[in-house]
Design an enzyme around this catalytic site. Structure first.
Site, short mmCIF file in Angstrom:
data_model
loop_
_atom_site.label_atom_id
_atom_site.label_comp_id
_atom_site.label_asym_id
_atom_site.label_seq_id
_atom_site.Cartn_x
_atom_site.Cartn_y
_atom_site.Cartn_z
N SER A 1 0.89 -1.14 -0.27
CA SER A 1 -0.13 -0.06 0.19
C SER A 1 0.81 1.26 -0.01
O SER A 1 0.32 2.38 -0.19
CB SER A 1 -1.17 -0.13 1.18
OG SER A 1 -0.18 -0.34 2.35
N ASP B 1 -4.01 -1.96 -2.84
CA ASP B 1 -4.42 -2.28 -1.55
C ASP B 1 -5.25 -3.63 -1.82
O ASP B 1 -6.08 -3.88 -2.67
CB ASP B 1 -5.65 -1.42 -1.46
CG ASP B 1 -6.72 -1.95 -0.03
OD1 ASP B 1 -6.19 -2.74 0.40
OD2 ASP B 1 -7.41 -1.10 0.03
N VAL B 2 -4.48 -4.60 -1.53
CA VAL B 2 -4.97 -6.33 -1.51
C VAL B 2 -6.52 -6.62 -0.99
O VAL B 2 -6.98 -7.52 -1.63
CB VAL B 2 -3.82 -7.23 -0.93
CG1 VAL B 2 -2.61 -7.13 -1.57
CG2 VAL B 2 -3.92 -6.98 0.36
N LYS C 1 2.70 -17.93 9.04
CA LYS C 1 1.92 -18.09 10.56
C LYS C 1 1.68 -16.68 10.88
O LYS C 1 2.20 -15.75 10.64
CB LYS C 1 2.83 -18.86 11.56
CG LYS C 1 4.05 -17.90 12.03
CD LYS C 1 4.69 -18.46 13.04
CE LYS C 1 5.49 -17.44 13.89
NZ LYS C 1 6.14 -18.02 14.96
N HIS D 1 8.94 -22.04 8.72
CA HIS D 1 10.00 -22.11 8.53
C HIS D 1 11.10 -22.79 9.27
O HIS D 1 12.32 -22.97 8.76
CB HIS D 1 10.54 -20.50 8.54
CG HIS D 1 10.92 -20.02 9.67
ND1 HIS D 1 9.71 -19.09 10.33
CD2 HIS D 1 11.77 -19.94 10.48
CE1 HIS D 1 10.30 -18.69 11.50
NE2 HIS D 1 11.40 -19.02 11.59
N LYS E 1 14.60 -25.31 8.48
CA LYS E 1 15.98 -25.35 9.09
C LYS E 1 16.65 -26.85 8.92
O LYS E 1 16.14 -27.56 9.22
CB LYS E 1 15.80 -25.09 10.60
CG LYS E 1 15.58 -23.65 11.00
CD LYS E 1 15.18 -23.60 12.62
CE LYS E 1 15.09 -22.27 13.13
NZ LYS E 1 16.30 -21.40 13.35
N GLU F 1 14.43 -18.09 23.98
CA GLU F 1 15.12 -17.00 23.41
C GLU F 1 15.68 -15.89 24.63
O GLU F 1 14.78 -15.74 25.34
CB GLU F 1 14.45 -16.25 22.25
CG GLU F 1 13.89 -17.14 21.25
CD GLU F 1 13.01 -16.42 20.42
OE1 GLU F 1 13.70 -15.80 19.41
OE2 GLU F 1 11.78 -16.37 20.65
N ASP G 1 2.46 -18.49 19.41
CA ASP G 1 3.64 -18.09 18.62
C ASP G 1 4.39 -19.06 18.33
O ASP G 1 5.01 -19.25 17.13
CB ASP G 1 4.22 -16.89 19.18
CG ASP G 1 5.54 -16.23 18.57
OD1 ASP G 1 5.23 -16.13 17.10
OD2 ASP G 1 6.47 -15.98 18.76
N HIS H 1 5.58 -24.16 15.36
CA HIS H 1 7.04 -24.70 15.21
C HIS H 1 7.28 -25.97 16.03
O HIS H 1 7.85 -27.05 15.47
CB HIS H 1 8.22 -23.69 15.49
CG HIS H 1 7.88 -22.65 14.62
ND1 HIS H 1 7.78 -22.50 13.33
CD2 HIS H 1 7.98 -21.21 15.12
CE1 HIS H 1 7.60 -21.19 12.94
NE2 HIS H 1 7.82 -20.49 14.05
P1 NDP Z 1 4.41 -5.79 9.02
O1 NDP Z 1 3.51 -5.16 9.71
O2 NDP Z 1 5.87 -5.49 9.03
O3 NDP Z 1 4.20 -5.80 7.41
C1 NDP Z 1 2.96 -5.85 6.85
C2 NDP Z 1 2.95 -5.32 5.32
O4 NDP Z 1 1.68 -5.55 4.79
C3 NDP Z 1 3.31 -4.04 5.04
O5 NDP Z 1 4.22 -4.06 4.10
C4 NDP Z 1 1.96 -3.38 4.87
O6 NDP Z 1 2.35 -2.35 4.31
C5 NDP Z 1 1.27 -4.42 4.15
N1 NDP Z 1 -0.28 -4.16 4.11
C6 NDP Z 1 -0.91 -3.76 5.26
N2 NDP Z 1 -2.17 -3.74 4.72
C7 NDP Z 1 -2.30 -3.76 3.44
C8 NDP Z 1 -3.19 -3.90 2.29
N3 NDP Z 1 -4.48 -3.63 2.74
N4 NDP Z 1 -2.88 -3.83 1.00
C9 NDP Z 1 -1.46 -4.00 0.84
N5 NDP Z 1 -0.53 -4.11 1.64
C10 NDP Z 1 -0.82 -4.08 3.01
O7 NDP Z 1 4.21 -7.50 9.17
P2 NDP Z 1 5.35 -8.52 9.28
O8 NDP Z 1 6.07 -8.38 7.90
O9 NDP Z 1 6.21 -8.74 10.40
O10 NDP Z 1 4.51 -9.62 9.10
C11 NDP Z 1 3.75 -10.19 7.87
C12 NDP Z 1 3.42 -11.74 8.19
O11 NDP Z 1 4.42 -12.35 8.32
C13 NDP Z 1 2.58 -11.76 9.11
O12 NDP Z 1 1.41 -12.87 9.07
C14 NDP Z 1 3.49 -12.42 10.26
O13 NDP Z 1 2.72 -13.08 11.45
C15 NDP Z 1 4.13 -13.22 9.69
N6 NDP Z 1 5.64 -13.67 10.24
C16 NDP Z 1 6.51 -12.49 10.50
C17 NDP Z 1 7.57 -12.84 11.09
C18 NDP Z 1 8.81 -11.62 11.31
O14 NDP Z 1 9.73 -11.90 11.81
N7 NDP Z 1 8.35 -10.35 10.88
C19 NDP Z 1 8.05 -13.94 11.33
C20 NDP Z 1 7.12 -15.10 11.03
C21 NDP Z 1 6.05 -14.84 10.51
P3 NDP Z 1 1.95 -0.56 5.05
O15 NDP Z 1 2.61 -0.79 6.06
O16 NDP Z 1 2.39 0.26 3.78
O17 NDP Z 1 0.36 -0.64 5.14
#
Ligand code: NDP
Length: 464
Positions: free
Chosen positions: A41, A85-86, A136, A166, A170, A204, A223, A228
């Site tokens: 977005s 916007d997905v 997850k 993930h 490993k 951790e 979590d 895992h």
């Molecule tokens: P973040 O909040 O860092 O990122 C989420 C992303 O989604 C952002 O880029 C945001 O963009 C985008 N987004 C939100 N709403 C919309 C929308 N309507 N249309 C398009 N894009 C959108 O989350 P994470 O990266 O931390 O986590 C993502 C997934 O991965 C989650 O399910 C989490 O549980 C999982 N996960 C994450 C880990 C981690 O270490 N981060 C580890 C394991 C799993 P914007 O900010 O511009 O809205």
């Protein structure tokens, strides 16, 4: 040409894990003909996205691999970004129609956004061969996991759904299979005749690391253990599959989990705790409840332990203790298999007989066998000997392996729908009992080994 479409291009997962994992994979020359597309977005330009990709790829070692260098360059230069916007009807469908297939769609989005994005997609808008890759947490309860499965199966067949765990990528986790099934030594004693208990720990020293908003809704049980650690338990306990093809292996994983449950005397079979202020490696860690984004009334646990029974012929009677926590003084990431004492120790040996233990470390990746031997000095006195090997350190980040599976269409390293549901079935009664306060929420200072009576400090030399 095949395409990896990452939704959530600006997110933490994309920047910290997906792009570096992909870079390592490309640097090894293992993914020819890949187009990378980012979407989100944020109103980014193509150049901003390319810079992000370049930044994430910069640490990829090439070791003179020309093909790897070529792949990295092609992907980096050819990648595109779309503002999207997905959750808006038709938006993702239009992008999918424009991409060269087969397309793997990685939902690196907040779970609720992923769910909504799939709900607004129509089956006719998903080109044949499209793979949907979800992170997850896969749902937040059994019911929500079932709903999500129904939504996904409306769009693509099960074999095109990748529910990423993930940990399965490993090397050491997956190598539990190699250790067990490629050595005559271990497999014959992996059962309730010989094993006294199995412990799987993922403790951790990291605290919240800016992820309060997510973590406070999840907690340690959801979590780490629900996902895992139950997968690691299944790999430790499954019967030998005929092949490592996904159907054989996942049938066996499913069979273990279907046989598993937590004893409903939850005050005995489970424990939970939350950290208070403390110090880790000279760093002051504030009380969990005072971190920004935390709602103390939610009673979220940062340390959880459950004892699982696997009710089948092989494992009945052997406790599988699964524990994971944050802000602990010592990381401990390993599976410990403790064996029963011998049936008869010849009279005349002196000293206390300690159990044989096999310890599989998940970071660093180590293998350690602790056995009793005749020690030096008095030859009748038993002594402890330790055989320890640091296994190779994996070249790929776990996400490299995961992405390779996603891109080649092999769902081996992902969690099948029925298995994801079973993991919720196992932990849901515990979550319910905790929500009803049937188990006290204990406390431990950050940097400690957990609440003193948890006995987490008993281990003289932890791995990891
Ligand atoms: P973040 O909040 O860092 O990122 C989420 C992303 O989604 C952002 O880029 C945001 O963009 C985008 N987004 C939100 N709403 C919309 C929308 N309507 N249309 C398009 N894009 C959108 O989350 P994470 O990266 O931390 O986590 C993502 C997934 O991965 C989650 O399910 C989490 O549980 C999982 N996960 C994450 C880990 C981690 O270490 N981060 C580890 C394991 C799993 P914007 O900010 O511009 O809205």
């Amino acid at each position: 040409m095949r395409t990896l479409l990452i939704l959530g291009a600006s997110g933490d997962l994309t920047g910290r894990l997906l792009l570096p994992g992909l870079g390592k994979l490309l640097a090894q020359g293992r993914t020819p003909g890949l187009q990378l597309v980012g979407a989100g977005s944020d109103d980014w330009t193509g150049q901003q996205w390319r810079d992000r990709v370049a930044g994430a790829f910069q640490d990829c070692t090439l070791q003179g691999n020309d093909e790897g260098a070529r792949q990295l360059r092609l992907v980096q230069e050819g990648t595109a970004y779309h503002v999207l916007d997905v959750t808006a009807e038709g938006a993702l469908a239009k992008l999918l129609a424009d991409l060269e297939g087969p397309v793997a769609v990685f939902f690196a989005l907040p779970p609720a956004v992923s769910q909504k994005a799939c709900e607004v997609l129509q089956p006719s808008e998903v080109p044949e061969g499209t793979r949907l890759v979800l992170e997850k947490p896969f749902g937040t309860s059994l019911e929500s996991a079932k709903n999500l499965n129904r939504t996904l199966l409306r769009l693509v067949p099960e074999e095109n759904i990748h529910r990423v765990d993930h940990f399965l990528g490993k090397a050491t986790v997956f190598n539990i299979l190699g250790l067990r099934f490629a050595n005559r030594l271990f497999e014959p004693v992996f059962n309730n005749l010989h094993v006294a208990k199995v412990e799987i720990f993922y403790d951790e020293s990291l605290a919240l690391e800016g992820r309060a908003r997510y973590y406070d809704h999840a907690g340690a049980l959801r979590d780490m253990i629900q996902s895992h650690l139950l997968q690691i338990m299944a790999l430790t306990a499954l019967n030998g599959p005929a092949t490592l093809r996904e159907r054989d292996l996942r049938d066996h994983i499913g069979s273990v989990l279907r046989a598993s449950s937590v004893d409903p005397d939850y005050a005995r079979s489970t424990r939970r705790a939350r950290y208070t202020a403390g110090e880790i490696n000279g760093r002051q860690i504030p009380d969990y409840t005072s971190e920004s984004g935390i709602d103390p009334s939610r009673g979220t646990e940062t340390l959880a332990e459950i004892e699982v029974s696997i009710n089948n012929e092989r494992w009945a009677g052997v406790p599988f203790v699964l524990r994971s926590g944050k802000a602990l003084g010592r990381p401990q990431k390993e599976a410990i298999i403790t064996f029963k004492p011998v049936n008869h120790l010849p009279t005349g040996f002196r000293g206390e007989q300690e159990p044989t233990r096999l310890r599989i470390g998940f970071g660093p990746e180590t293998l350690r066998l602790e056995i009793e031997v005749n020690g030096p000095g008095d030859i009748f006195t038993l002594d402890r000997a330790v055989m320890e090997a640091e296994l190779y350190s994996a070249d790929l980040l776990p996400y490299g392996e995961v992405l390779e599976g996603v891109l080649t269409g092999g769902p081996l390293l992902s969690v099948r729908g029925d298995i994801a549901e079973d993991c919720w079935r196992i932990v849901e009664p515990v979550l319910q009992a905790w929500a009803e306060n049937k188990v006290p929420l204990e406390e431990y200072p950050a940097g400690s080994y957990g609440p003193p009576e948890w006995d987490t400090s008993r281990d003289e030399r932890p791995l990891g």
